[in-house]
Every structure is written in C-alpha cells, then in structure tokens.
Design a protein around this motif. Structure first.
Motif, PDB file in Angstrom:
ATOM      1  N   ALA A  22     -15.514  19.945  15.604  1.00 36.68           N
ATOM      2  CA  ALA A  22     -16.811  20.628  15.577  1.00 36.68           C
ATOM      3  C   ALA A  22     -16.603  22.127  15.647  1.00 36.68           C
ATOM      4  O   ALA A  22     -15.540  22.627  16.027  1.00 36.68           O
ATOM      5  N   ALA A  23     -17.624  22.869  15.251  1.00 35.87           N
ATOM      6  CA  ALA A  23     -17.574  24.331  15.356  1.00 35.87           C
ATOM      7  C   ALA A  23     -17.430  24.711  16.821  1.00 35.87           C
ATOM      8  O   ALA A  23     -17.877  23.987  17.726  1.00 35.87           O
ATOM      9  N   PRO A  24     -16.807  25.850  17.088  1.00 35.01           N
ATOM     10  CA  PRO A  24     -16.591  26.254  18.477  1.00 35.01           C
ATOM     11  C   PRO A  24     -17.902  26.390  19.244  1.00 35.01           C
ATOM     12  O   PRO A  24     -18.923  26.771  18.692  1.00 35.01           O
ATOM     13  N   THR A  25     -17.874  26.026  20.520  1.00 30.80           N
ATOM     14  CA  THR A  25     -19.027  26.224  21.398  1.00 30.80           C
ATOM     15  C   THR A  25     -18.823  27.496  22.198  1.00 30.80           C
ATOM     16  O   THR A  25     -17.802  28.176  22.069  1.00 30.80           O
ATOM     17  N   ARG A  26     -19.782  27.813  23.060  1.00 29.09           N
ATOM     18  CA  ARG A  26     -19.711  29.052  23.835  1.00 29.09           C
ATOM     19  C   ARG A  26     -18.420  29.106  24.642  1.00 29.09           C
ATOM     20  O   ARG A  26     -18.011  28.140  25.269  1.00 29.09           O
ATOM     21  N   VAL A 283     -18.063  29.461   0.045  1.00 31.07           N
ATOM     22  CA  VAL A 283     -18.160  28.443   1.091  1.00 31.07           C
ATOM     23  C   VAL A 283     -17.793  27.069   0.530  1.00 31.07           C
ATOM     24  O   VAL A 283     -17.049  26.305   1.155  1.00 31.07           O
ATOM     25  N   GLN A 284     -18.301  26.739  -0.660  1.00 31.58           N
ATOM     26  CA  GLN A 284     -17.970  25.451  -1.270  1.00 31.58           C
ATOM     27  C   GLN A 284     -16.488  25.369  -1.614  1.00 31.58           C
ATOM     28  O   GLN A 284     -15.849  24.325  -1.404  1.00 31.58           O
ATOM     29  N   GLU A 285     -15.939  26.452  -2.138  1.00 29.91           N
ATOM     30  CA  GLU A 285     -14.502  26.468  -2.428  1.00 29.91           C
ATOM     31  C   GLU A 285     -13.712  26.196  -1.160  1.00 29.91           C
ATOM     32  O   GLU A 285     -12.775  25.377  -1.148  1.00 29.91           O
ATOM     33  N   LEU A 286     -14.067  26.870  -0.073  1.00 32.74           N
ATOM     34  CA  LEU A 286     -13.389  26.690   1.201  1.00 32.74           C
ATOM     35  C   LEU A 286     -13.486  25.241   1.666  1.00 32.74           C
ATOM     36  O   LEU A 286     -12.473  24.606   2.010  1.00 32.74           O
ATOM     37  N   ALA A 287     -14.689  24.693   1.663  1.00 32.69           N
ATOM     38  CA  ALA A 287     -14.903  23.356   2.197  1.00 32.69           C
ATOM     39  C   ALA A 287     -14.242  22.282   1.343  1.00 32.69           C
ATOM     40  O   ALA A 287     -13.532  21.397   1.865  1.00 32.69           O
ATOM     41  N   PHE A 288     -14.472  22.315   0.031  1.00 32.14           N
ATOM     42  CA  PHE A 288     -13.957  21.244  -0.826  1.00 32.14           C
ATOM     43  C   PHE A 288     -12.433  21.300  -0.940  1.00 32.14           C
ATOM     44  O   PHE A 288     -11.775  20.264  -1.054  1.00 32.14           O
ATOM     45  N   THR A 289     -11.870  22.496  -0.906  1.00 34.95           N
ATOM     46  CA  THR A 289     -10.414  22.620  -0.973  1.00 34.95           C
ATOM     47  C   THR A 289      -9.761  22.059   0.288  1.00 34.95           C
ATOM     48  O   THR A 289      -8.784  21.301   0.224  1.00 34.95           O
ATOM     49  N   LEU A 290     -10.303  22.427   1.443  1.00 27.94           N
ATOM     50  CA  LEU A 290      -9.775  21.887   2.688  1.00 27.94           C
ATOM     51  C   LEU A 290      -9.970  20.371   2.749  1.00 27.94           C
ATOM     52  O   LEU A 290      -9.095  19.639   3.231  1.00 27.94           O
ATOM     53  N   MET A 447     -18.550  31.426   7.674  1.00 28.70           N
ATOM     54  CA  MET A 447     -17.824  30.624   6.683  1.00 28.70           C
ATOM     55  C   MET A 447     -17.299  29.346   7.329  1.00 28.70           C
ATOM     56  O   MET A 447     -17.400  28.247   6.752  1.00 28.70           O
ATOM     57  N   GLU A 448     -16.745  29.460   8.519  1.00 26.07           N
ATOM     58  CA  GLU A 448     -16.231  28.289   9.216  1.00 26.07           C
ATOM     59  C   GLU A 448     -17.358  27.301   9.507  1.00 26.07           C
ATOM     60  O   GLU A 448     -17.226  26.093   9.240  1.00 26.07           O
ATOM     61  N   ARG A 449     -18.469  27.790  10.032  1.00 29.05           N
ATOM     62  CA  ARG A 449     -19.576  26.907  10.404  1.00 29.05           C
ATOM     63  C   ARG A 449     -20.105  26.153   9.185  1.00 29.05           C
ATOM     64  O   ARG A 449     -20.313  24.933   9.238  1.00 29.05           O
ATOM     65  N   LEU A 452     -17.559  23.587   7.785  1.00 27.30           N
ATOM     66  CA  LEU A 452     -17.462  22.397   8.627  1.00 27.30           C
ATOM     67  C   LEU A 452     -18.639  21.451   8.400  1.00 27.30           C
ATOM     68  O   LEU A 452     -18.493  20.226   8.524  1.00 27.30           O
ATOM     69  N   GLU A 453     -19.791  21.978   8.051  1.00 28.61           N
ATOM     70  CA  GLU A 453     -20.927  21.106   7.729  1.00 28.61           C
ATOM     71  C   GLU A 453     -20.599  20.242   6.513  1.00 28.61           C
ATOM     72  O   GLU A 453     -20.875  19.026   6.493  1.00 28.61           O
ATOM     73  N   HIS A 454     -20.018  20.852   5.482  1.00 26.69           N
ATOM     74  CA  HIS A 454     -19.588  20.077   4.300  1.00 26.69           C
ATOM     75  C   HIS A 454     -18.526  19.047   4.686  1.00 26.69           C
ATOM     76  O   HIS A 454     -18.559  17.893   4.239  1.00 26.69           O
ATOM     77  N   LEU A 455     -17.556  19.463   5.495  1.00 25.80           N
ATOM     78  CA  LEU A 455     -16.456  18.579   5.851  1.00 25.80           C
ATOM     79  C   LEU A 455     -16.944  17.362   6.638  1.00 25.80           C
ATOM     80  O   LEU A 455     -16.486  16.232   6.411  1.00 25.80           O
ATOM     81  N   ARG A 456     -17.878  17.578   7.546  1.00 21.19           N
ATOM     82  CA  ARG A 456     -18.404  16.452   8.304  1.00 21.19           C
ATOM     83  C   ARG A 456     -19.195  15.504   7.402  1.00 21.19           C
ATOM     84  O   ARG A 456     -19.158  14.281   7.582  1.00 21.19           O
ATOM     85  N   HIS A 457     -19.900  16.066   6.418  1.00 19.71           N
ATOM     86  CA  HIS A 457     -20.631  15.223   5.464  1.00 19.71           C
ATOM     87  C   HIS A 457     -19.653  14.374   4.642  1.00 19.71           C
ATOM     88  O   HIS A 457     -19.895  13.176   4.418  1.00 19.71           O
ATOM     89  N   ILE A 458     -18.555  14.978   4.212  1.00 16.36           N
ATOM     90  CA  ILE A 458     -17.547  14.251   3.432  1.00 16.36           C
ATOM     91  C   ILE A 458     -16.885  13.171   4.296  1.00 16.36           C
ATOM     92  O   ILE A 458     -16.639  12.050   3.832  1.00 16.36           O
TER      93      ILE A 458
END
Length: 589
Positions: A22-26, A283-290, A447-449, A452-458
C-alpha cells in the motif's frame, strides 16, 4: 506458500498473489513538526488571499487549471505543508540505500557516467557493422541493435510476408552467418550489446552466444541486454508469434538460463517505452511497466526459482517525454515502488534484487516531421530529464527519425547531445540534484500513489497476463491516446511547429534510404547458408526445439544447438508456431 512448493501446483491452478504494498501512511517521525506545518499552511493561506489574489484579480490565467501531462493537478505553490505525511529517511533517503528513490548507486555519475547508446541497425549486417564501428569511434560506450520487421516477427527475408520490409527499419538477420558479419571486429568480451527484439529474442540470444564463443568469449563473460519483453508487445507494440502465456514462458526460460549461465547478461528489459509511445501517460507507463515486471517475477517464482537468483539481472527501459519534472519523478517513484514490492511481496533479500536499473530513450512519438530541427531541442530536454532522474543508460533520438532511420550526421548530433550534458552541464557533479524540491517530491509521491492504484487493480484481476488477455491496459492506453490527440487538434495542447508557430515552407533534410538490393543480397546469403549446411543436423536440432517446447522444459539450450547448426530464425520460430499456435488479437477495446 514456499516458492519451491509453487511448482507442484496442478496445471491451470493459479497461486494466490500477495498484494502490492500500500501507499505509505503517516510517518512516525515527519520531516516537520505539526506546529511548523500549521505555521507554513497559515502563511500559505495568507499569501493566497493577498499576493496571489491581488495578481489574479488583474491578470487572466493562462489555463483554467494547471496539471502535468498525466493529469496530476499542480497547486498554485508548493511548500512543506504539501508533504506533511513525509518521512525523509523512509521515502527519500540516500542514494544507493533502500528504497533507492535517489538512485541505485551512492555516487551515481560522480563515479561513473551513464552508458551512452545509439540505436543502430539498418540494411544488411555489413551496413550495421560499419555503423557500429563508426559509433564506437565517436565515443559511444555500448552497442544498441535494431532488427528489421521480418526478424521481429519471426520470418526469414525470403518469406512472402517479408517483401518490402527487409532491412528497412533495422538490420536483416536470418542465420548465425548474419550475426558473424554483424559483430565482425567487435570485441564482445569488452563491449556490452543491447538488442531490441522480443518475439524472436531467444533466437537472437542464441546467435549472440554462438558468436561470442567463436570469438573465444564464454557466455559467462558476455555482457548486454535483451529486450524480450513480450507482455508489452500484447499491450502496445503488437509484434508477436505465439499467444501470451507460452510467450511469457519462453521469456522466463531465458531468465532462468541467464541466471544460471550468463551472470553479466540482462535477459529481459521490461519496457515502458513502447507503452508510452502507444499513447500512455507517464503514470500509466509507470504502472503497466512495473506490473509487467512483477508478472515476470511471479511467473519465475511460481516455477520454483529463487527471486534473488534472477531479480538482480532484470532491467527496465523507459520513455522520456517533454514534461521534464514529471519524467524525473517517474524514475524516482519507479525505483521506490520496485524496491518495496520486491522486498515486501517477494521477500527478496539481496540488495541487488531491489535495484531498479534502467535504460531510457527520448520520446520518438514527440518528434515531428514539421520543422525537424526542433527535434534536437526536444531530445536535449528529454535527455536532461533522464539524467536528472538517474538513468544508467541512455539513447537519444535523431532529428530525422520521423522520416527514416538516422543518417550518420543526425546520429552524431544525438550522441553529442549526451556528451554535452555529461561534460558541460554539471549534471555529473551531484547525485539526484532535484531531491528536496517541493514540486519534484510532490510529483514523486503522486506518481507512486496513482501507479499503486493501477497495480492493485491488476492484482485483483489475477495479474498482468490476465489483465492483458482481458484488454485492460490496452483500453486505458487507447483512451489516453485519444485524449492527447484531441487536445492537439483543439489547440488545448501546443506542439511547436505543428499546431502553432508554423512556417509556410520547409527545406527538405537528407534521409537514409535502404536500397532494394539489400533484400536480394540477404535472400542470396540465406540460400547459400542452406546449401552449405548439414540438412540432417538442422532437422535433428529443430526436432530438439520442438521436443523441449512440447515437454515444457527450457527451450534456450536446444535453440542454441539449432542456431549452431545454422537453422534459420524463421525455421526456429515456425517450430514455436507449430507447437503453441499463432496468436491473433481479437480487437477488444
């Protein structure tokens, strides 16, 4: 479930997938105290109401809202209040230390400059060999090889589908004899070679191994990178031979083989470049590539490989577009996500397994046929973004690539662009020079946040292979490409020389033309090789490839044997077509 147990799963059973972190918390120890943050926010609110409000009342804004090319909103001003959740050591840290946001090496370019590569490959093996020698003499550090469309699609130059394409957008190769000519006089023990080839990549790898051995260089000492990223082919570039699952299996065969026998070789370059060129946002390039990279890791772990045995040799290939700060943030976010996911999801222990090492190329899709000399400026801007983002290898596009493969003059300008950045800009004197910028750190977090939304969906879909089969990334990219083109046509996005600042007449520029005699010569060479080789030996070697494919064992060793018997690229790929079937996309969007 232990990695070794995964290989015992029944056929067709998919192991449960751990979730992407998950994305970093406080943070427990934020960079600024709550009292200081409150003071900063109060001061910003006063500034917004007073100084900014006074100016905005007098001047119309250029745009209704400011955002990056990926649609990330850009506030009126950024300050520590926008990063109240941040923890410097957890999220930014130091170069060469987890999570590697600031770079994979402690010294970065102070210790060693990035590898300067220029894409080379056109016409015959003789033509490209001459270009290789020219570029090495001009100061290039490593070779980068482009192959023509028949080779990329697994066909020999004498195949009917190859007509009109032989040597046109890369070098024509069919047998080991072509590789012998291609790398004649190139010391493969000293030079690293990148090869941009995917569907037939296993054949290119085998030919390179064979040529290296002819030079007396054992495979363990060969250094370089094979693109071999089939998932991005189904997403974006559309060059394939067989369906996705057997194609990914062959990629994993190469990963396993190289982990065991070629420790200096990167068996796959997980490519966001073609995803971006197809119309994806950053953002899509980052997510889909990872996501592609994580799928390869998952598949290799599922077949019983130790993640630390192969992950250190995985590499990435990114596009670098015009939004300089977003591109810098993309590199930084990519390193952070990859490191955290390999550690938390796959349990990687080696530091080398957590490092996202990357090659970058300036954006071919941003080059324009109109006013082509503007492309020199675009390329310089993009190259500088890649350097500020911390790339380990870089290719700069040539100004004439919207027309044809580059001329020697154009490719020299592209190489000099890198050299000027390296030796005159000062970028080599400091590590991660934009770290701490409120804007760059804000973009890195965003960009990270969003990635990660795309990655969790995948992950929820069952992984990237399933997502590709369902057309998820293809639809997302198609919609982004449509929006981008519509913005150009309506004038909401300015492209200099295209929809603004146009000139009535433009002087033609010299371009490289590939004569049809190349195709005839390549066909004749193929015929000569077939006439001189042992037909029985070729038949036995191809049978070995077929046997391995049918039995599900690693196909790399029998492909090497077939290449050494001078079986052709097309003949070997025909075996894969026979065993796995031919893939045709169903066109869902």
């Amino acid at each position: 479930m232990a990695p070794n147990a995964l290989k015992d799963l029944p056929s067709g059973h998919e192991a449960p997938r751990a979730e992407t972190p998950a994305a970093p918390t406080r943070a427990e120890h934020p960079s600024y105290t709550p009292e200081e943050i409150a003071r900063v926010v109060a001061a910003r609110e006063r500034w917004t109401a007073e100084e900014l409000g006074e100016v905005l009342a007098k001047l119309p804004r250029r745009r209704a809202a400011f955002q990056t090319d990926s649609g990330i909103p850009i506030p009126d001003v950024l300050d520590p209040g926008h990063r109240r959740e941040a923890d410097y050591l957890r999220d930014v840290g130091y170069p060469g230390r987890y999570p590697f946001t600031r770079g994979p090496q402690p010294t970065m370019y102070r210790g060693r400059l990035w590898t300067m590569r220029q894409f080379a490959g056109f016409g015959s093996p003789e033509d490209t060999n001459r270009r290789f020698h020219f570029l090495l003499k001009a100061g290039m550090h490593g070779l980068s090889t482009a192959f023509d469309m028949p080779a990329l699609m697994g066909y020999d130059p004498d195949h009917p589908l190859s007509r009109g394409e032989v040597g046109k957008e890369g070098v024509s190769v069919a047998t080991l004899r072509d590789f012998e000519v291609l790398f004649d006089g190139i010391p493969l023990g000293d030079v690293t070679t990148s090869m941009t080839i995917n569907a037939s990549a296993v054949v290119a790898l085998a030919m390179y191994v064979a040529v290296g051995e002819q030079q007396g260089v054992p495979r363990a000492k060969l250094g370089g990178t094979l693109q071999a990223d089939m998932l991005k082919e189904y997403i974006a570039q559309k060059e394939w031979i067989v369906p996705p699952r057997p194609a990914v299996k062959i990629v994993c065969d190469m990963i396993a083989f190289c982990a065991e026998e070629m420790p200096r070789w990167n068996p796959v370059s997980i490519s966001g470049y073609h995803i971006r060129e197809a119309g994806a946002t950053a953002v899509q390039e980052l997510a889909f590539t990872l996501a592609d990279g994580l799928e390869y890791v998952q598949q290799c772990v599922d077949r019983g490989l130790d993640v630390d045995a192969f992950a250190p040799r995985l590499s990435f290939f990114w596009d670098v577009h015009n939004d300089l700060f977003e591109e810098v943030a993309k590199f930084r976010a990519a390193r952070r996500i990859w490191a955290r996911t390999l550690k938390e999801r796959f349990g990687a222990k080696k530091k080398e397994s957590l490092l996202l090492r990357t090659h970058a190329q300036t954006a071919g899709v941003s080059l324009t046929a109109q006013q082509p000399y503007n492309n020199v400026v675009r390329t310089a801007l993009q190259a500088f973004a890649a350097v500020l983002g911390g790339t380990q290898s870089l290719h700069t596009n040539s100004l004439d690539e919207t027309y044809a493969l580059p001329t020697e003059e154009a490719v020299t300008i592209a190489l000099r662009t890198q050299q000027i950045i390296a030796f005159e800009s000062g970028a080599d004197r400091v590590v991660d020079p934009l770290a701490g910028s409120y804007y760059v750190e804000y973009l890195t977090d965003e960009m990270e946040r969003r990635a990660l939304e795309h990655l969790r969906h995948i992950d929820a879909m069952g992984g990237m292979i399933r997502a590709v089969e369902d057309g998820y990334p293809q639809r997302e990219i198609a919609e982004s490409a449509f929006r981008y083109q519509r913005e150009i046509e309506t004038g909401d996005r300015t492209i200099v020389g295209v929809n603004a600042f146009r000139t009535e007449e433009e002087e033609p520029i010299p371009i490289l033309k590939i004569d049809e005699s190349v195709a005839r010569a390549q066909v004749e060479r193929l015929r000569a090789v077939k006439a001189s080789r042992s037909g029985e030996r070729v038949k036995e070697a191809l049978a070995g490839v077929e046997r391995a494919a049918k039995e599900g064992v690693n196909v790399v060793p029998p492909v090497i044997a077939a290449v050494k018997a001078y079986a052709s690229l097309g003949e070997i790929c025909d075996v894969f077509r026979k065993v796995y079937g031919v893939y045709r996309e169903d066109g869902r969007f």
